[in-house]
Design a protein around this motif. Structure first.
Motif, PDB file in Angstrom:
ATOM      1  N   GLY A 139       2.565  -5.628  15.400  1.00  0.00           N
ATOM      2  CA  GLY A 139       2.022  -5.761  14.050  1.00  0.00           C
ATOM      3  C   GLY A 139       2.888  -6.599  13.128  1.00  0.00           C
ATOM      4  N   MET A 140       4.118  -6.902  13.532  1.00  0.00           N
ATOM      5  CA  MET A 140       4.987  -7.733  12.705  1.00  0.00           C
ATOM      6  C   MET A 140       4.519  -9.201  12.763  1.00  0.00           C
ATOM      7  N   THR A 141       4.735  -9.930  11.678  1.00  0.00           N
ATOM      8  CA  THR A 141       4.295 -11.322  11.585  1.00  0.00           C
ATOM      9  C   THR A 141       5.453 -12.208  11.154  1.00  0.00           C
ATOM     10  N   ALA A 142       5.187 -13.505  11.064  1.00  0.00           N
ATOM     11  CA  ALA A 142       6.210 -14.454  10.616  1.00  0.00           C
ATOM     12  C   ALA A 142       6.641 -14.151   9.184  1.00  0.00           C
ATOM     13  N   ASP A 143       5.751 -13.523   8.418  1.00  0.00           N
ATOM     14  CA  ASP A 143       6.105 -13.172   7.051  1.00  0.00           C
ATOM     15  C   ASP A 143       7.275 -12.186   7.017  1.00  0.00           C
ATOM     16  N   HIS A 144       7.339 -11.305   8.024  1.00  0.00           N
ATOM     17  CA  HIS A 144       8.447 -10.356   8.082  1.00  0.00           C
ATOM     18  C   HIS A 144       9.764 -11.070   8.384  1.00  0.00           C
ATOM     19  N   ASP A 145       9.706 -12.136   9.192  1.00  0.00           N
ATOM     20  CA  ASP A 145      10.904 -12.948   9.422  1.00  0.00           C
ATOM     21  C   ASP A 145      11.411 -13.537   8.109  1.00  0.00           C
ATOM     22  N   ASN A 146      10.468 -13.948   7.255  1.00  0.00           N
ATOM     23  CA  ASN A 146      10.851 -14.524   5.969  1.00  0.00           C
ATOM     24  C   ASN A 146      11.514 -13.474   5.072  1.00  0.00           C
ATOM     25  N   TRP A 147      10.992 -12.255   5.108  1.00  0.00           N
ATOM     26  CA  TRP A 147      11.612 -11.172   4.337  1.00  0.00           C
ATOM     27  C   TRP A 147      13.037 -10.900   4.844  1.00  0.00           C
ATOM     28  N   ILE A 148      13.223 -10.909   6.151  1.00  0.00           N
ATOM     29  CA  ILE A 148      14.569 -10.703   6.713  1.00  0.00           C
ATOM     30  C   ILE A 148      15.518 -11.789   6.215  1.00  0.00           C
ATOM     31  N   ARG A 149      15.049 -13.030   6.255  1.00  0.00           N
ATOM     32  CA  ARG A 149      15.892 -14.144   5.822  1.00  0.00           C
ATOM     33  C   ARG A 149      16.278 -13.982   4.354  1.00  0.00           C
ATOM     34  N   ARG A 150      15.319 -13.684   3.502  1.00  0.00           N
ATOM     35  CA  ARG A 150      15.570 -13.615   2.059  1.00  0.00           C
ATOM     36  C   ARG A 150      16.442 -12.414   1.697  1.00  0.00           C
ATOM     37  N   LYS A 151      16.206 -11.263   2.338  1.00  0.00           N
ATOM     38  CA  LYS A 151      17.022 -10.089   2.032  1.00  0.00           C
ATOM     39  C   LYS A 151      18.455 -10.255   2.515  1.00  0.00           C
ATOM     40  N   SER A 152      18.624 -10.788   3.723  1.00  0.00           N
ATOM     41  CA  SER A 152      19.988 -10.976   4.229  1.00  0.00           C
ATOM     42  C   SER A 152      20.726 -12.064   3.448  1.00  0.00           C
ATOM     43  N   ASN A 153      19.998 -13.071   2.962  1.00  0.00           N
ATOM     44  CA  ASN A 153      20.623 -14.079   2.095  1.00  0.00           C
ATOM     45  C   ASN A 153      21.235 -13.430   0.859  1.00  0.00           C
ATOM     46  N   LEU A 154      20.514 -12.450   0.298  1.00  0.00           N
ATOM     47  CA  LEU A 154      21.013 -11.780  -0.907  1.00  0.00           C
ATOM     48  C   LEU A 154      22.292 -11.000  -0.609  1.00  0.00           C
ATOM     49  N   VAL A 155      22.351 -10.345   0.551  1.00  0.00           N
ATOM     50  CA  VAL A 155      23.550  -9.602   0.929  1.00  0.00           C
ATOM     51  C   VAL A 155      24.720 -10.564   1.116  1.00  0.00           C
ATOM     52  N   ASN A 156      24.453 -11.666   1.788  1.00  0.00           N
ATOM     53  CA  ASN A 156      25.520 -12.638   2.014  1.00  0.00           C
ATOM     54  C   ASN A 156      26.021 -13.253   0.706  1.00  0.00           C
ATOM     55  N   ARG A 157      25.144 -13.396  -0.274  1.00  0.00           N
ATOM     56  CA  ARG A 157      25.541 -13.982  -1.556  1.00  0.00           C
ATOM     57  C   ARG A 157      26.309 -12.974  -2.417  1.00  0.00           C
ATOM     58  N   THR A 158      25.867 -11.713  -2.411  1.00  0.00           N
ATOM     59  CA  THR A 158      26.426 -10.724  -3.347  1.00  0.00           C
ATOM     60  C   THR A 158      27.458  -9.789  -2.729  1.00  0.00           C
TER      61      THR A 158
END
Length: 722
Positions: free
Chosen positions: A627-646
């Motif tokens: 049930g996971m889609t490419a959109d979930h990959d995008n959420w992973i990228r954006r959330k982990s980017n925030l952790v790496n930045r902050t």
């Protein structure tokens, strides 16, 4: 003996006010709730919180700066002990003052209060005997069966001439008297329905021990139905108009309901306000009862049809305002301004029918958001639209809906923040029924919190409940049966006439206000200031009466705070997670084990997620469940980017921004296309080395994504408790 107790109660009340310097919610708080007490006229600079059983000091804090509160002519300091979260029973100590009343910190602190506030409606039912097995010591014979109600001259029509009779059974007695009013029933019943619509799981668990309990309906709906069934009888089936009230011509004496049935009862004049309040309430009820077709076949459709018929009548009679006929001298609920009723009815009909004509009729751009009361129901329209905004037609202006709710909540929170007593009330809010004003303010603050999660709105709403439960200038808890000093002599006929010392529990009394309209019938009030002009005496209908529309926000706010306080996130807790969930070492096998553990836990919980573990910029583990889609990959990228930045978990940033009143979708300096402040990504830290990567989960609500990550790390690191 009972007749002289009110004066004794008055004297006790004055002494308590003079001797008590620490004012606090006399019930207590949820662990994560904002926790404040007010210290009056004190030179102390600090306070302690003590365990109530052994006096052990568990918390010490500094008192806030002294500030004058004009409404009570007091100089006050705030004691903030919000960070005390350990369950228990406590008192507050300040040098030079007696210890505060006891209060508890614990889960579901207001569940008993909520149940009692709802059960008070059962205790105020017309047309039914209250049996001992349901009412206990407050059992009483039936009163006002209303099987032969006369049509008053003001309500006469061709099909129902003056003196003809109708059946108008059930309903709730409106207040301390035995009459029934559609206008006040509308806002009262709607507020109960909204409480259920917004927090269905909370009320699904509740058993009020009603005659109807166990019939497949939640008890809050069983109770609401008793009044809805009566409201349906108040509509003239021949034209859709709605009678304004069912009443005697004069108020009954202070007797029990079965002793007050000698005078004839009448339905009086159809009014525009009654028709519109009826239409709004029935439209809302039709939504709620649609899910209970099996229990009440055809009721939802009948309610919606009745709502539309009442709307049609009101549209044809837009200025049929109500005034008591010369021979009727009971409560009037006369409303000469009807734009708000038209807006509310249109909004509810729009939501229930999805007919855009009703949205246009609401005139949304011209409708302000205000704190609701029976004479101003604009706020109820926005409250319903905000709750249902995801299911509205494209015509609805969702930005306008959000701005109306947030604008009102922001204004109330601003007043709360600057108030020495930390309440959203201004001097002008100390009116007849002032306790309902503060609770309706809390209800609208909670709509703001539900809309955008700004924690200050939740904290300000908590203060409203704190106020009525004892953190006020009178030191009373204003709910019968609850707190160290509840009202003992409310203006409520059954409580006065039943020969039982304690009043019926669960009723909110009106509260202080400087008008003292009953002073000719009462002993002197202890004070005349807006916040202290209160008299716990049955004579005081101006400050100590009960009313169904006052109890309704007590129900809503107490249940909402029980539920929403559990969701409040303490940033200190999230920081502690980051400090403790660290590794001694980390390699590729660690990454694999973490990823597999997350998948294992998700499967065990029946959850579908995508899991990513990244180390030194390289993906070490990825799995997307069915049930996971490419959109979930995008959420992973954006959330982990925030952790790496902050350097913080994405859930920490989410809550930090919300707590500051910011927009999680518009982080300063960060492009929302690349960064997402939603829970689910967590920094991987090696002790002595620092951050080396992230573990990220997506597919669930952000708080649940975060919880799964934390559970995964705790399981791998074998940490039982944080």
């Amino acid at each position: 003996m009972k007749r002289i107790v009110p004066l004794l109660g008055l004297l006790i009340g004055v002494q308590a006010t003079a001797a008590t310097a620490i004012h606090v919610n006399q019930l207590g708080f949820a662990p994560q709730a904002d926790k404040l007490a007010v210290v009056t006229d004190s030179t102390a600079t600090s306070f302690e919180v003590l365990r109530a059983d052994n006096g052990q000091s568990v918390y010490r804090g500094e008192l806030g700066a002294a500030a004058a509160w004009k409404a009570s002519a007091e100089t006050v300091k705030l004691a903030d002990f919000s960070t005390l979260t350990a369950p228990g029973e406590y008192r507050i100590k300040v040098d030079g003052a007696a210890p505060s009343d006891r209060f508890v910190i614990g889960a579901d602190t207001y569940r008993k209060l909520n149940a009692a506030a709802l059960k008070a409606y059962y205790m105020n039912r017309a047309g039914i005997a209250l049996e001992t097995r349901y009412a206990g010591v407050y059992a009483r014979p039936a009163g006002h069966m209303d099987d032969k109600v006369l049509v008053h001259a003001s309500a006469a029509s061709k099909d129902r001439p003056e003196g003809s009779t109708i059946t108008s059974a059930k309903g709730w007695y409106d207040a301390g008297d035995y009459n029934e009013y559609v206008v006040n029933s509308g806002i009262s019943t709607y507020t109960l329905l909204a409480a259920f619509e917004h927090f269905p799981a909370y009320y699904a668990k509740q058993n009020l021990n009603l005659p109807e309990s166990g019939n497949g309906l939640p008890d809050i709906l069983n109770e609401a139905l008793w009044n809805l069934d009566w409201m349906l009888t108040m509509q003239d089936p021949h034209d859709g108009g709605v009678y304004h009230k069912l009443t005697n011509k004069t108020f009954d004496a202070m007797v029990m309901p079965d002793q007050a049935m000698k005078a004839p009862r009448y339905v009086v004049q159809k009014s525009t306000a009654a028709a519109l309040d009826f239409a709004a309430t029935m439209a809302a009820a039709s939504r709620v009862f649609k899910a209970y077709e099996q229990q009440r076949p055809g009721l939802s459709a009948r309610m919606l049809a009745a709502a539309e018929a009442a709307w049609t009548w009101a549209a044809a009679h837009p200025t049929a305002t109500f005034r008591n006929p010369p021979d009727v001298r009971t409560g009037e609920y006369g409303d000469q301004h009807l734009d708000d009723e038209f807006a509310w009815a249109a909004a509810e009909l729009y939501i229930s029918t999805r007919n855009d004509d009703y949205y246009r009729a609401m005139k949304a751009e011209q409708t302000p958001a205000t704190v609701p009361n029976w004479g101003d129901v604009n706020g109820l329209a926005w409250m319903s639209l905000a709750h249902h905004r995801a299911r509205l037609t494209p015509l609805a202006d969702r930005k306008l809906i959000a701005s109306r709710i947030d604008g009102l909540a922001a204004a109330l929170a601003s007043t709360w923040k600057s108030s020495p007593y930390r309440v959203a009330m201004k001097d002008k809010d100390f009116v007849w029924g002032s306790n309902a004003v503060v609770l309706n303010q809390s209800m609208m603050l909670l709509q703001g919190y539900r809309l955008n999660g700004k924690v200050e709105y939740l904290d300000a709403a908590q203060s409203g409940l704190d106020y009525v439960l004892g953190r006020n200038a009178t030191t009373y808890s204003f709910v019968t049966g609850f707190g160290a000093r509840p009202p003992l002599h409310p203006h409520h006929r059954p409580s006065q006439a039943d020969k039982i010392d304690a009043p019926v529990p669960g009723f909110l009394v009106g509260g202080p206000q400087a008008g003292q309209q009953d002073q000719a019938d009462c002993p002197p009030y202890p004070a005349k200031l807006p916040a202290t002009s209160y008299l716990d005496n049955v004579c005081s209908y101006a400050s100590n009466e009960v009313a169904i529309n006052w109890n309704a926000p007590l129900v809503y706010v107490s249940g909402a705070l029980d539920e929403l306080s559990k969701q409040k996130v303490d940033l200190a807790v999230l920081l502690r997670q980051e400090q403790l969930l660290q590794f001694d070492s980390f390699d590729n096998e660690t990454a694999l084990a973490l990823g597999l553990k997350a998948v294992e836990l998700a499967r065990a919980a029946g959850q579908k997620v995508a899991v990513n573990v990244t180390r030194d910029g390289l993906v070490q583990f990825y799995h997307g469940m069915q049930g996971m889609t490419a959109d979930h990959d995008n959420w992973i990228r954006r959330k982990s980017n925030l952790v790496n930045r902050t350097g913080h978990s994405s859930f920490y940033i989410h809550n930090e921004v919300k707590n500051a009143g910011g927009d999680i979708d518009a982080l300063p300096g960060l492009d929302a296309r690349d960064f997402a402040a939603q829970g689910g990504s967590f920094p991987l830290v090696v002790k002595g080395k620092g951050r080396i990567g992230t573990i990220t989960v997506t597919g669930l609500p952000g708080s649940d994504d975060h919880a799964l990550v934390v559970a995964t790390l705790k399981a791998y690191l074998k940490i039982a408790d944080l």
